[in-house]
Each structure stands twice: as structure tokens, then as C-alpha cells.
Design a protein around this motif. Sequence first.
Motif: not given
Length: 205
Positions: A100, A104-105, A152, A155, A157, A159-160
Amino acid sequence: MFAKLATVLVVALSALSTGVSAKPVPTTGLAARGSYSFDNYGGYSSLSGFDNFYGSDNYDNSHFSESSIKVVKEKEVVCHTERIEIIQQRLLVLQEMAKRIITEQICEVETQTIVFEQFHSSMHGFSRDLRRYSGRSVGYDSGITSHFSNFYGSDGSLSTDDWGFSGSSLGSSYVVPSGNNWDNSRSYGSVGSAYSAARSAVTKF
């Protein structure tokens, strides 16, 4: 072996690419051992700073050694056996989480490939730990695993935020669980047999 496979895969990808040269840039005379820079490989900005994490001569983190490890004495952990299905469930979650994160990233498939092969090949080091071939204690870094709950955002999603460590941080808060059945007089042979049996069951791609 995995590092060599990763290098072969990267070279194969570069041969198929057009435009900007995508060949990894040797940084020293150690290029034959895999000392390559992947910073901005192929002109992809998503790889900017790639070498800062482990180093350009440490793609698969093979430089991680016993001298890098600082065992946390106050954390005494004893292993205990759970049903094998429970273990397999947890490991599958980790596998899918890695997939994932990568899909996703990261948007460039070339970067996805390089990052995954780094992750995959670095895990081979733990295989050597388990078989007592690496000279390292068999354990994990509790400081790094403590970030698991931060995957996470509020929300749901991924985390960044920057968690404030790099590959060189690995080993600074090491926990070595006790209670396993390793026996120097027999385990090299029994674990070697288990490893061979497991590798024989792996589908060849």
C-alpha cells in the motif's frame, strides 16, 4: 544474492527505458560490489535523497553489523509461541501495508521497483540473522517499531510526517528476545535443513 538480483532488475529496466540515461551512477571503486547512487536515478525527482537513508554503498543495508547494535538492557523480552495462523496473519498485514505504501505514495513505477527491491533485499539480512550467519544478535529495534501506530492520519489515510530517523538509526534501541531453542551443537544443521526446505517450496519466477 538478493542485492545482485535487484541490480540485475534495475539494469534490465534501464535497458528498456528511453530518453534520460537510467544507469545507476557508481560512486566509488566499489561499484562491482553494488556501490551505486540512486539519487535522481533516471531523472526521477522522487528518488532525490534516496542515498541519504542507508548510503550509496549500502543499498540493501548489508553494512548493518553487531557493532551497530545497542541492546536495551531494561527491556527483557521472552518469546512465547502463538498459533502459526496468528503469525501468518500479522506478517500478511505487514506485506500488504508495504504494498500500500509503495503504490499509494510513489507514482513512478521505476521508483516503486527500486524501493521495493531495497526493502526485499534488506529483509534477507534477517534471514541470515536467524541462521546465525550474520554475526548479529537476533532481534529488532524497539525505537523503530514504536512508530507502527503512526502509520495512519486522523482521516484514515497513510501519514506523511517525517518520523525523524534514517537507516543508520537501526540498532540503537535493540531488543533481543530470549527463550528460543537455539543450540549451537545442533541448530546450525536443523535450521539449515529448515531453510533449504523452505527455499525448495518457493515458486521460481
